[in-house]
Design a protein around this motif. Sequence first.
Motif, PDB file in Angstrom:
ATOM      1  N   PHE A  18       0.828  -1.187   0.000  1.00 44.57           N
ATOM      2  CA  PHE A  18       0.000   0.000   0.000  1.00 44.57           C
ATOM      3  C   PHE A  18       0.874   1.252   0.000  1.00 44.57           C
ATOM      4  O   PHE A  18       0.421   2.347   0.301  1.00 44.57           O
ATOM      5  CB  PHE A  18      -0.952   0.015   1.205  1.00 44.57           C
ATOM      6  CG  PHE A  18      -0.256  -0.216   2.522  1.00 44.57           C
ATOM      7  CD1 PHE A  18       0.343   0.820   3.211  1.00 44.57           C
ATOM      8  CD2 PHE A  18      -0.221  -1.489   3.073  1.00 44.57           C
ATOM      9  CE1 PHE A  18       0.966   0.613   4.412  1.00 44.57           C
ATOM     10  CE2 PHE A  18       0.405  -1.704   4.283  1.00 44.57           C
ATOM     11  CZ  PHE A  18       1.000  -0.652   4.957  1.00 44.57           C
ATOM     12  N   PHE A  20       3.690   2.363   1.788  1.00 43.52           N
ATOM     13  CA  PHE A  20       3.900   3.087   3.042  1.00 43.52           C
ATOM     14  C   PHE A  20       5.109   4.007   2.962  1.00 43.52           C
ATOM     15  O   PHE A  20       5.262   4.907   3.791  1.00 43.52           O
ATOM     16  CB  PHE A  20       4.007   2.118   4.225  1.00 43.52           C
ATOM     17  CG  PHE A  20       5.342   1.436   4.391  1.00 43.52           C
ATOM     18  CD1 PHE A  20       6.246   1.873   5.361  1.00 43.52           C
ATOM     19  CD2 PHE A  20       5.689   0.342   3.612  1.00 43.52           C
ATOM     20  CE1 PHE A  20       7.458   1.246   5.533  1.00 43.52           C
ATOM     21  CE2 PHE A  20       6.903  -0.294   3.783  1.00 43.52           C
ATOM     22  CZ  PHE A  20       7.794   0.162   4.751  1.00 43.52           C
ATOM     23  N   GLU A  70       7.006  -5.173   2.746  1.00 42.68           N
ATOM     24  CA  GLU A  70       6.263  -4.486   1.691  1.00 42.68           C
ATOM     25  C   GLU A  70       7.187  -4.057   0.547  1.00 42.68           C
ATOM     26  O   GLU A  70       7.120  -2.926   0.054  1.00 42.68           O
ATOM     27  CB  GLU A  70       5.536  -3.269   2.260  1.00 42.68           C
ATOM     28  CG  GLU A  70       4.549  -3.579   3.359  1.00 42.68           C
ATOM     29  CD  GLU A  70       3.351  -4.385   2.888  1.00 42.68           C
ATOM     30  OE1 GLU A  70       3.213  -4.555   1.664  1.00 42.68           O
ATOM     31  OE2 GLU A  70       2.575  -4.845   3.734  1.00 42.68           O
ATOM     32  N   PRO A 186       0.279  -3.334   9.776  1.00 41.91           N
ATOM     33  CA  PRO A 186      -0.176  -2.304   8.827  1.00 41.91           C
ATOM     34  C   PRO A 186      -0.331  -0.927   9.470  1.00 41.91           C
ATOM     35  O   PRO A 186       0.042   0.089   8.864  1.00 41.91           O
ATOM     36  CB  PRO A 186      -1.521  -2.845   8.329  1.00 41.91           C
ATOM     37  CG  PRO A 186      -1.406  -4.325   8.482  1.00 41.91           C
ATOM     38  CD  PRO A 186      -0.605  -4.527   9.741  1.00 41.91           C
ATOM     39  N   GLU A 187      -0.864  -0.881  10.682  1.00 42.50           N
ATOM     40  CA  GLU A 187      -1.028   0.407  11.361  1.00 42.50           C
ATOM     41  C   GLU A 187       0.326   1.033  11.670  1.00 42.50           C
ATOM     42  O   GLU A 187       0.535   2.238  11.475  1.00 42.50           O
ATOM     43  CB  GLU A 187      -1.821   0.239  12.656  1.00 42.50           C
ATOM     44  CG  GLU A 187      -2.048   1.562  13.393  1.00 42.50           C
ATOM     45  CD  GLU A 187      -2.819   1.394  14.682  1.00 42.50           C
ATOM     46  OE1 GLU A 187      -3.165   2.423  15.299  1.00 42.50           O
ATOM     47  OE2 GLU A 187      -3.062   0.235  15.100  1.00 42.50           O
ATOM     48  N   THR A 190       1.928   2.327   8.486  1.00 42.63           N
ATOM     49  CA  THR A 190       1.269   3.553   8.044  1.00 42.63           C
ATOM     50  C   THR A 190       1.813   4.758   8.789  1.00 42.63           C
ATOM     51  O   THR A 190       2.113   5.803   8.193  1.00 42.63           O
ATOM     52  CB  THR A 190      -0.254   3.456   8.254  1.00 42.63           C
ATOM     53  OG1 THR A 190      -0.779   2.391   7.449  1.00 42.63           O
ATOM     54  CG2 THR A 190      -0.938   4.753   7.862  1.00 42.63           C
ATOM     55  N   ARG A 191       1.984   4.616  10.115  1.00 45.25           N
ATOM     56  CA  ARG A 191       2.509   5.729  10.907  1.00 45.25           C
ATOM     57  C   ARG A 191       3.965   6.024  10.561  1.00 45.25           C
ATOM     58  O   ARG A 191       4.381   7.188  10.517  1.00 45.25           O
ATOM     59  CB  ARG A 191       2.358   5.421  12.397  1.00 45.25           C
ATOM     60  CG  ARG A 191       0.919   5.333  12.864  1.00 45.25           C
ATOM     61  CD  ARG A 191       0.164   6.631  12.637  1.00 45.25           C
ATOM     62  NE  ARG A 191       0.680   7.721  13.439  1.00 45.25           N
ATOM     63  CZ  ARG A 191       0.273   7.994  14.689  1.00 45.25           C
ATOM     64  NH1 ARG A 191      -0.665   7.238  15.257  1.00 45.25           N
ATOM     65  NH2 ARG A 191       0.791   8.998  15.356  1.00 45.25           N
ATOM     66  N   GLY A 193       5.318   5.533   7.657  1.00 40.57           N
ATOM     67  CA  GLY A 193       5.270   6.198   6.371  1.00 40.57           C
ATOM     68  C   GLY A 193       4.873   7.659   6.490  1.00 40.57           C
ATOM     69  O   GLY A 193       5.393   8.530   5.778  1.00 40.57           O
ATOM     70  N   GLN A 194       3.948   7.957   7.410  1.00 37.26           N
ATOM     71  CA  GLN A 194       3.527   9.341   7.617  1.00 37.26           C
ATOM     72  C   GLN A 194       4.692  10.199   8.093  1.00 37.26           C
ATOM     73  O   GLN A 194       4.880  11.335   7.637  1.00 37.26           O
ATOM     74  CB  GLN A 194       2.386   9.393   8.634  1.00 37.26           C
ATOM     75  CG  GLN A 194       1.060   8.867   8.110  1.00 37.26           C
ATOM     76  CD  GLN A 194      -0.002   8.798   9.189  1.00 37.26           C
ATOM     77  OE1 GLN A 194       0.282   8.934  10.383  1.00 37.26           O
ATOM     78  NE2 GLN A 194      -1.248   8.589   8.783  1.00 37.26           N
TER      79      GLN A 194
END
Length: 263
Positions: A18, A20, A70, A186-187, A190-191, A193-194
């Motif tokens: 996804f 990230f 990933e 995944p969570e 995501t963080r 990646g942010q």
Amino acid sequence: MATAAPDDVRPLRRRNSFGFLPPEMSQLRLVLLGNSWSDRSSVGNLILGQTQSKPEEEPNTCQRVRGQVEEKEVVLINTPDLLHPHISQHKLIQHVGNCVRLSDPGPHVFLLVLQPEDFTEEHGLKLCTVLQLFSDRSFDHSLILTSTPQKKRSRFREKPNKNQPLKDVIRICKYRHLELKNLELPELLTRLGQIVKENRGEHVSVDVFEDPAETSPSDHQSVKQPETQTSITDAGKAVGLRALSLLSSQTMMSGIKPPSPSK
């Protein structure tokens, strides 16, 4: 740590990516900090998808391991307990210097693995000092992960929002905070990646420890060559001034008082 060959990078997870990380980034370098080797190891194992480090075997040096997540290479640098109240300034700077070389050309994210029931003002000051040793920008590259209090200390259970020193550190890191309980990969990705995107994909640069003549060590190795006495002394003076300036001028930690300069 794992017994795999130093440069053995295996695809640990293959799912629909996804994205990230920005597409131009092929590698993510993470530094694990905190005073619980077990919790730090658990975070590393969650990210890499398999047991890369044994929770019961805490090393006394910084260690590095790599894997693919990933379709991106992830480099994890796990540190000794740099928040220990009795660690000397000399040893602290030496460990940070080793960590800098293991994360060359610089870490993208610091994962601060903390325990709410144990986190004190002293821990907060030491954590700020450690991050300042890397760079003033380290706070913008940090994500706090709080663990679940141990059962044997259940009567002293304290949530992050009840612990003022921890609240102050979370505020310094712009409220980048996750709880480890029930945290899924995944969570977390995501963080991460942010944070990378907020910093435009840039890593933390640590000029005070740079040594162009030294080559990057292989994975699962610790850097044994110490800093020279001159560089340690200079780095110690620099971090003291930077840490005091940060904590005083920005008043970022209302519950943690900066230490007085040594005479």
